[in-house]
Design an enzyme around this catalytic site. Structure first.
Site, mmCIF file in Angstrom:
data_model
loop_
_atom_site.group_PDB
_atom_site.id
_atom_site.type_symbol
_atom_site.label_atom_id
_atom_site.label_comp_id
_atom_site.label_asym_id
_atom_site.label_seq_id
_atom_site.Cartn_x
_atom_site.Cartn_y
_atom_site.Cartn_z
ATOM 1 N N THR A 45 54.373 11.591 34.028
ATOM 2 C CA THR A 45 55.364 10.758 33.347
ATOM 3 C C THR A 45 55.823 9.622 34.242
ATOM 4 O OG1 THR A 45 57.453 10.797 32.123
ATOM 5 C CG2 THR A 45 57.347 12.192 34.067
ATOM 6 N N ASP A 100 55.276 15.033 25.639
ATOM 7 C CA ASP A 100 55.467 13.971 24.647
ATOM 8 C C ASP A 100 56.604 14.430 23.756
ATOM 9 O OD1 ASP A 100 54.537 11.361 24.006
ATOM 10 O OD2 ASP A 100 53.953 12.121 22.055
ATOM 11 N N ASP A 131 70.701 10.718 24.977
ATOM 12 C CA ASP A 131 71.702 11.765 25.289
ATOM 13 C C ASP A 131 73.147 11.327 25.003
ATOM 14 O OD1 ASP A 131 69.695 13.475 25.980
ATOM 15 O OD2 ASP A 131 70.031 13.385 28.142
HETATM 16 P P1 ITT Z 1 56.199 9.086 29.520
HETATM 17 O O1 ITT Z 1 55.278 8.813 28.336
HETATM 18 O O2 ITT Z 1 55.830 8.303 30.748
HETATM 19 O O3 ITT Z 1 56.362 10.547 29.787
HETATM 20 P P2 ITT Z 1 58.297 8.094 27.771
HETATM 21 O O4 ITT Z 1 59.781 7.938 27.926
HETATM 22 O O5 ITT Z 1 57.528 6.907 27.236
HETATM 23 O O6 ITT Z 1 57.701 8.568 29.166
HETATM 24 P P3 ITT Z 1 57.681 9.598 25.368
HETATM 25 O O7 ITT Z 1 56.612 8.688 24.904
HETATM 26 O O8 ITT Z 1 57.471 11.080 25.226
HETATM 27 O O9 ITT Z 1 58.023 9.369 26.900
HETATM 28 O O10 ITT Z 1 59.040 9.176 24.629
HETATM 29 C C1 ITT Z 1 60.096 10.048 24.536
HETATM 30 C C2 ITT Z 1 61.354 9.265 24.168
HETATM 31 O O11 ITT Z 1 62.194 10.118 23.349
HETATM 32 C C3 ITT Z 1 62.180 8.939 25.410
HETATM 33 O O12 ITT Z 1 61.836 7.683 25.961
HETATM 34 C C4 ITT Z 1 63.614 8.987 24.853
HETATM 35 O O13 ITT Z 1 63.905 7.744 24.211
HETATM 36 C C5 ITT Z 1 63.532 10.081 23.784
HETATM 37 N N1 ITT Z 1 63.862 11.383 24.384
HETATM 38 C C6 ITT Z 1 63.009 12.432 24.597
HETATM 39 N N2 ITT Z 1 63.640 13.452 25.197
HETATM 40 C C7 ITT Z 1 64.909 13.063 25.371
HETATM 41 C C8 ITT Z 1 66.042 13.672 25.948
HETATM 42 O O14 ITT Z 1 65.980 14.878 26.515
HETATM 43 N N3 ITT Z 1 67.192 12.996 25.948
HETATM 44 C C9 ITT Z 1 67.275 11.766 25.414
HETATM 45 N N4 ITT Z 1 66.245 11.093 24.876
HETATM 46 C C10 ITT Z 1 65.055 11.733 24.842
#
Ligand code: ITT
Length: 198
Positions: free
Chosen positions: A9, A71, A155
């Protein structure tokens, strides 16, 4: 077993949460930010677990260590599940994404502001070419304004009725006990301890 692990990530919020849960299970943790070489990963599937597998495979095969990927996304009922798999592309940064979400929901009453976070996690072992998948979710409400400065992403606008707290008001260790990611990683942890770390 090799006790080094890559968490595939760029998102430091995710990295911190996953690392904290697995401190007893691995000796060294790397995120994609620890490597000079950038690995281009196009998350083009409409299916979370396929994107997670793509990230883990590409990174694990490139660097040769066991790799964990996540993801995840926020699914808002009043938006028919959006932003969902496109959560990270919903705006340029966390603040913009939150403002856009609050705007889209400005006329939606409290009882219809239900939402859930989902996390799909892959553990990939490049030496064997095998992978395992884990899932977790967390239900709550999208609030009308931001509160708290912990965590990341959405969050500050995610309210947990059972705790009467916003997710951004909860410490990382507490968030990990109840969150979508925490549930998926705890399932991975049990699996690792049952299968590999005996
Ligand atoms: P990587 O692909 O590099 O892991 P990313 O942030 O682009 O990072 P994702 O494509 O999985 O990851 O997107 C997940 C999004 O969902 C993240 O950027 C947040 O906007 C939201 N998200 C996921 N988990 C969360 C959490 O625990 N708290 C708040 N927002 C969250």
């Amino acid at each position: 077993m090799n006790r080094k692990v890559i968490i595939a990530t760029e998102n430091l919020g995710k990295f911190r949460e996953i690392k904290e849960l697995l401190l007893d299970d691995f000796d060294e943790f790397y995120s994609l930010r620890d490597f000079k070489e950038r690995v281009e990963i196009v998350e083009d599937s409409p299916i979370y677990i396929e994107n997670a597998l793509k990230k883990a495979r590409k990174v694990g095969n490139r660097f040769g260590y066991n790799t964990i990927s996540d993801d995840s996304g926020l699914e808002v009922d009043a938006l028919n599940g959006r932003p969902g798999i496109l959560s990270s592309r919903y705006g340029k940064n966390d603040n913009e994404r939150i403002e856009k979400l609050l705007f889209e929901l400005k006329d939606v009453p409290w009882e219809k502001r239900t939402a859930r976070f989902v996390a799909y996690v892959i553990f990939y072992m490049p030496e064997k070419g095998t992978f395992y998948g884990f899932y977790g979710d967390l239900k709550g409400y999208i609030c009308f304004e931001k509160k708290g400065d912990r965590g990341f992403g959405f969050d500050p606008v995610f309210y947990l009725p059972e705790y009467d707290r916003y997710l951004a008001e909860i410490e990382l260790i507490e968030k990990n006990k109840i969150s979508h990611r925490g549930k998926a990683i705890l399932a991975l942890k049990s699996f690792l301890n049952a299968e590999f770390f005996k």
